[in-house]
Design a protein around this motif. Structure first.
Motif, PDB file in Angstrom:
ATOM      1  N   VAL A 191       0.835  -1.205   0.000  1.00  0.00           N
ATOM      2  CA  VAL A 191       0.000   0.000   0.000  1.00  0.00           C
ATOM      3  C   VAL A 191       0.872   1.258   0.000  1.00  0.00           C
ATOM      4  N   GLY A 192       0.540   2.184  -0.925  1.00  0.00           N
ATOM      5  CA  GLY A 192       1.322   3.417  -1.028  1.00  0.00           C
ATOM      6  C   GLY A 192       2.724   3.123  -1.504  1.00  0.00           C
ATOM      7  N   ASP A 203      -0.998   2.531  -5.411  1.00  0.00           N
ATOM      8  CA  ASP A 203      -0.699   3.901  -5.012  1.00  0.00           C
ATOM      9  C   ASP A 203      -1.755   4.790  -5.665  1.00  0.00           C
ATOM     10  N   SER A 204      -2.016   5.938  -5.055  1.00  0.00           N
ATOM     11  CA  SER A 204      -3.033   6.834  -5.609  1.00  0.00           C
ATOM     12  C   SER A 204      -2.470   7.736  -6.704  1.00  0.00           C
ATOM     13  N   GLN A 256      -3.295   1.966  -9.924  1.00  0.00           N
ATOM     14  CA  GLN A 256      -3.605   3.251  -9.291  1.00  0.00           C
ATOM     15  C   GLN A 256      -4.959   3.127  -8.612  1.00  0.00           C
ATOM     16  N   ILE A 257      -4.936   2.982  -7.311  1.00  0.00           N
ATOM     17  CA  ILE A 257      -6.168   2.819  -6.532  1.00  0.00           C
ATOM     18  C   ILE A 257      -5.820   3.068  -5.060  1.00  0.00           C
ATOM     19  N   ARG A 258      -6.802   3.516  -4.303  1.00  0.00           N
ATOM     20  CA  ARG A 258      -6.591   3.664  -2.856  1.00  0.00           C
ATOM     21  C   ARG A 258      -6.900   2.324  -2.162  1.00  0.00           C
ATOM     22  N   ALA A 259      -6.186   2.052  -1.103  1.00  0.00           N
ATOM     23  CA  ALA A 259      -6.356   0.773  -0.401  1.00  0.00           C
ATOM     24  C   ALA A 259      -7.804   0.551   0.027  1.00  0.00           C
ATOM     25  N   GLU A 260      -8.475   1.638   0.415  1.00  0.00           N
ATOM     26  CA  GLU A 260      -9.857   1.518   0.903  1.00  0.00           C
ATOM     27  C   GLU A 260     -10.813   1.075  -0.205  1.00  0.00           C
ATOM     28  N   GLN A 261     -10.424   1.289  -1.463  1.00  0.00           N
ATOM     29  CA  GLN A 261     -11.309   0.932  -2.585  1.00  0.00           C
ATOM     30  C   GLN A 261     -11.130  -0.511  -3.053  1.00  0.00           C
ATOM     31  N   SER A 269       4.081  -2.116   3.757  1.00  0.00           N
ATOM     32  CA  SER A 269       4.083  -0.695   3.421  1.00  0.00           C
ATOM     33  C   SER A 269       5.270  -0.030   4.094  1.00  0.00           C
ATOM     34  N   TRP A 312      -7.458   1.437   6.902  1.00  0.00           N
ATOM     35  CA  TRP A 312      -7.527   1.272   5.437  1.00  0.00           C
ATOM     36  C   TRP A 312      -7.423  -0.204   5.032  1.00  0.00           C
TER      37      TRP A 312
END
Length: 210
Positions: A70-71, A94-95, A119-124, A134, A146
């Motif tokens: 993540v990230g 990563d966003s 490209q996505i946020r962990a919460e999604q 991480s 998250w």
């Protein structure tokens, strides 16, 4: 790259070549995108690749398992870990799109078929994983919210979060209310850079949420 061979003497010739190529590729992308501080590029192997591999001093991911990074930024710690564990599937998220593009290109150029980057946020995310890794993205209490529901339900005692952090984490862990084990990277590496660096392990069932 001598430093990687020193701490990971069982690397295959192919893995050594991949780390050499990652070093070259990463420097090229860093010129364009500033994936890590320019001042750090001279110490890329130590401060970024070896630091990422600190997780491997604490856990050996079993073949066939899945790891979420993540990230990931420029692919850390995911890409070095993917080279070390070719039988493990890594999903690097990563966003920031341009960083993920660089990671995708590096994974492709190194032919790392065990890596996907998105490209996505962990919460999604909706997928479930055996492990999450991480590198100091946020405070533990925030970060854990998250990823708390991203684990497969039947993980073993080693399943959970392996978080690379630095400094005194007593207050941060207390604030999170999580059951965490802290490993000092200075127990594994002698370089001064690692004196305050740690891997924080939070098992999947740490907070009773599942």
């Amino acid at each position: 790259m001598h430093i990687l061979n020193h701490y990971f003497p069982h690397l295959t010739d192919h893995q050594r070549q991949l780390f050499e190529r990652l070093d070259t590729e990463f420097r090229g992308w860093n010129e364009k995108l500033n994936l890590v501080a320019r001042t750090d590029v001279d110490n890329l192997a130590e401060r970024h690749f070896l630091h990422s591999l600190g997780i491997a001093k604490v856990i050996e991911f079993p073949a066939g398992s899945s790891v979420l990074d993540v990230g990931t930024g420029g692919g850390l710690p995911g890409l070095p870990l993917a080279i070390l564990f070719p039988e493990v599937k890594f999903h690097l998220v990563d966003s920031i799109g341009k960083k993920i593009h660089a990671v995708q290109e590096m994974a492709h150029d190194l032919n790392l078929t065990n890596v996907t980057a998105e490209q996505i946020r962990a919460e999604q995310l909706r997928t479930k994983y055996d492990y999450v890794v991480s590198r100091a993205v946020a405070r533990l209490a925030t970060f854990h919210t998250w990823i708390a529901h991203r684990y497969k339900p039947n993980g073993d005692a080693t399943s959970g979060l392996y978080y690379l952090k630095g400094g005194d984490l007593t207050e941060e862990i207390e604030e999170s209310g999580l059951k965490a084990t802290v490993y000092n990277l200075s127990d594994f590496y002698t370089e001064e850079f690692f004196e305050t660096k740690k891997v924080v392990f939070v098992p999947t069932n740490s907070s009773g949420r599942g």
